[in-house]
Design an enzyme around this catalytic site. Structure first.
Site, PDB file in Angstrom:
ATOM      1  N   HIS A 305     -11.286  -0.075  -5.354  1.00 44.00           N
ATOM      2  CA  HIS A 305     -10.537  -0.674  -4.458  1.00 44.00           C
ATOM      3  C   HIS A 305      -9.953  -1.925  -5.278  1.00 44.00           C
ATOM      4  O   HIS A 305     -10.635  -2.451  -6.207  1.00 44.00           O
ATOM      5  CB  HIS A 305     -11.517  -0.872  -3.373  1.00 44.00           C
ATOM      6  CG  HIS A 305     -10.511  -1.565  -2.149  1.00 44.00           C
ATOM      7  ND1 HIS A 305     -10.129  -3.026  -1.976  1.00 44.00           N
ATOM      8  CD2 HIS A 305     -10.075  -1.151  -1.023  1.00 44.00           C
ATOM      9  CE1 HIS A 305      -9.228  -3.132  -1.141  1.00 44.00           C
ATOM     10  NE2 HIS A 305      -9.413  -2.113  -0.214  1.00 44.00           N
ATOM     11  N   ASP A 362     -11.287   4.933   2.500  1.00 42.54           N
ATOM     12  CA  ASP A 362     -10.742   6.469   2.586  1.00 42.54           C
ATOM     13  C   ASP A 362     -11.507   7.464   2.244  1.00 42.54           C
ATOM     14  O   ASP A 362     -11.175   8.545   2.666  1.00 42.54           O
ATOM     15  CB  ASP A 362      -9.424   6.283   1.727  1.00 42.54           C
ATOM     16  CG  ASP A 362      -8.412   5.279   1.815  1.00 42.54           C
ATOM     17  OD1 ASP A 362      -8.313   5.249   3.055  1.00 42.54           O
ATOM     18  OD2 ASP A 362      -8.051   4.396   1.057  1.00 42.54           O
TER      19      ASP A 362
END
Length: 427
Positions: A305, A362
């Site tokens: 991320h 996700d």
């Protein structure tokens, strides 16, 4: 006030240091160009603060995400999406009366103008739901021409429940049209998430039973996606809104930004990757090895991320929720098994540990959406519905700020120097 010093060509420039309510500090460079003709450059804005905000706080190193001071795991487990939306938009948890009034506004604004149903007929069956969602949200501005002034508090208060409520109706109608089923109108007796599920999956010919466990999971999923500080789509909403573009136009721009596979579209890519692994009976350990080889062409989706350099706090909640939901529904999903195997191998690998590549939001959200029954091409739409209160909160906060200015980044020009125009016959 603390200050930093910048030394350029023998000149000393003093820069004030801005301190946040948490541990964050920032060097205020806003006056450098006016005083010294110098700008800073930061591709991707990875080290640039574009604003001051009280909406959400992220500490990527420690894996912290708070909405208005409340930890994300507490909200996901104890709150509802409507209550969290109120918190983000208005800055405090609502009282019982405030929450009831807010819910009533959402109920009264769930319907679309009947003329908008004709818009769906103009889209081909191949149209992606995100394109439809963005277009339809922008089109809402046509139906409220007298309520588009972002500096008018009464206009803003009218538009907030309209866009937050109608977004789920637009999304559900788009899905119904794509599969050739009649649209199901909103039902005022149902709460926000149950109403959405009913519009998505009910049909006129038979009764649709809404599973409370699925509604609970959907509430949590939307809460987990509701805000994440100055990400690409939120920054887009602020940038577009800084021109005094109306709320509908700003939100539509945010939807377009979220559409990209590097942002909101990543959860769909994760499920596609897991499905590919299953369909081809691939070895997970071999794939992890390929992911470390830049020349292999294989990318492990759902890991790493831009901000979180430890385990994404949202991923922790979704992982447990996905497992629990499947157990309560008495279902199994081989993609969850593959995902857990991938995670276990990767988190013990020095390559991933050194690069701080942990599962992000996700990685497990798509599996949970599958369990709920959401089709693959609607995953990013669900992200957009969840992110709606965060976008509204930032748009509202920006317009209420005393230092709101139109967004206008600068650049370092690297093109040709001045040259004379040459007539075409002489080139």
């Amino acid at each position: 006030m603390s200050k930093a010093e910048l030394h350029i060509d023998g000149k000393k420039i003093e820069l004030p240091i801005v301190e946040g309510s948490e541990e964050g500090k920032a060097i205020d460079i806003s006056g450098i160009h006016a005083r010294n003709g110098i700008i800073t450059i930061d591709p991707g804005y990875s080290n640039t603060g574009s604003c001051k905000s009280a909406v959400a706080y992220v500490d990527g190193e420690r894996g912290i995400l708070n909405y208005r001071g409340y930890p994300i795991d507490q909200l996901a487990r104890k709150s509802t999406f409507v209550e969290t939306s109120f918190l983000l938009i208005y800055g405090h948890l609502p009282t019982a009366d405030e929450l009831s009034a807010f819910r009533e506004k959402l109920v009264k604004n769930s319907l679309l103008h009947e003329d908008m149903l004709h818009f769906y007929d103009g889209y081909p069956t191949t149209a992606h739901p995100m394109g439809i969602l963005s277009s339809m949200v922008c089109s809402l501005s046509s139906y409220y021409p007298d309520f588009l002034d972002p500096s008018n508090p009464e206009h803003v208060e009218c538009l907030i429940p309209r866009v937050l409520s109608k977004i789920r109706t637009i999304a559900a109608f788009a899905y119904k049209k794509s599969i050739g089923q009649p649209v199901i109108y909103p039902c005022n007796s149902l709460d926000y998430c149950a109403n959405f599920m009913n519009m998505m999956f009910a049909v006129p010919s038979e009764k649709y039973d809404i599973d409370p466990e699925i509604v609970k999971a959907l509430n949590a999923l939307l809460i987990l996606h509701a805000d994440n500080e100055q990400n690409c789509s939120t920054s887009t909403v602020r940038m577009v809104g800084s021109s005094d573009a109306n709320l509908f136009a700003s939100i539509a721009a945010g939807i377009c930004a979220l559409w990209g596979p590097k942002h909101g579209g990543a959860n769909q890519k994760v499920v596609e990757m897991l499905q590919y692994i299953k369909d081809n009976n691939l070895n997970v350990k071999t794939l992890v090895a390929q992911a470390k080889d830049k020349n292999s062409g294989f990318r492990l989706m759902g890991f790493g991320h831009r901000v979180y350099k430890s385990y994404d706090p949202r991923a922790k909640v979704i992982k447990d929720m996905s497992r629990d939901l499947l157990a309560k529904l008495n279902r199994s999903d081989p993609l969850l098994d593959i995902a857990q195997e991938l995670e276990a191998i990767a988190l013990e690998d020095d390559y991933f540990i050194e690069r701080k590549l942990y599962p992000n939001v996700d990685f497990y959200s798509g599996i949970t959406y599958r369990a709920i029954g959401i089709p693959l091409n609607m995953f990013t739409v669900m992200f957009a519905i969840g992110r709606m209160p965060g976008w509204i909160a930032h748009w509202k906060e920006m317009h209420e700020s005393s230092d709101n200015r139109i967004g206008r980044p600068r650049q370092v020009y690297t093109g040709s120097r001045v040259r004379d125009f040459v007539p075409i016959e002489q080139r």
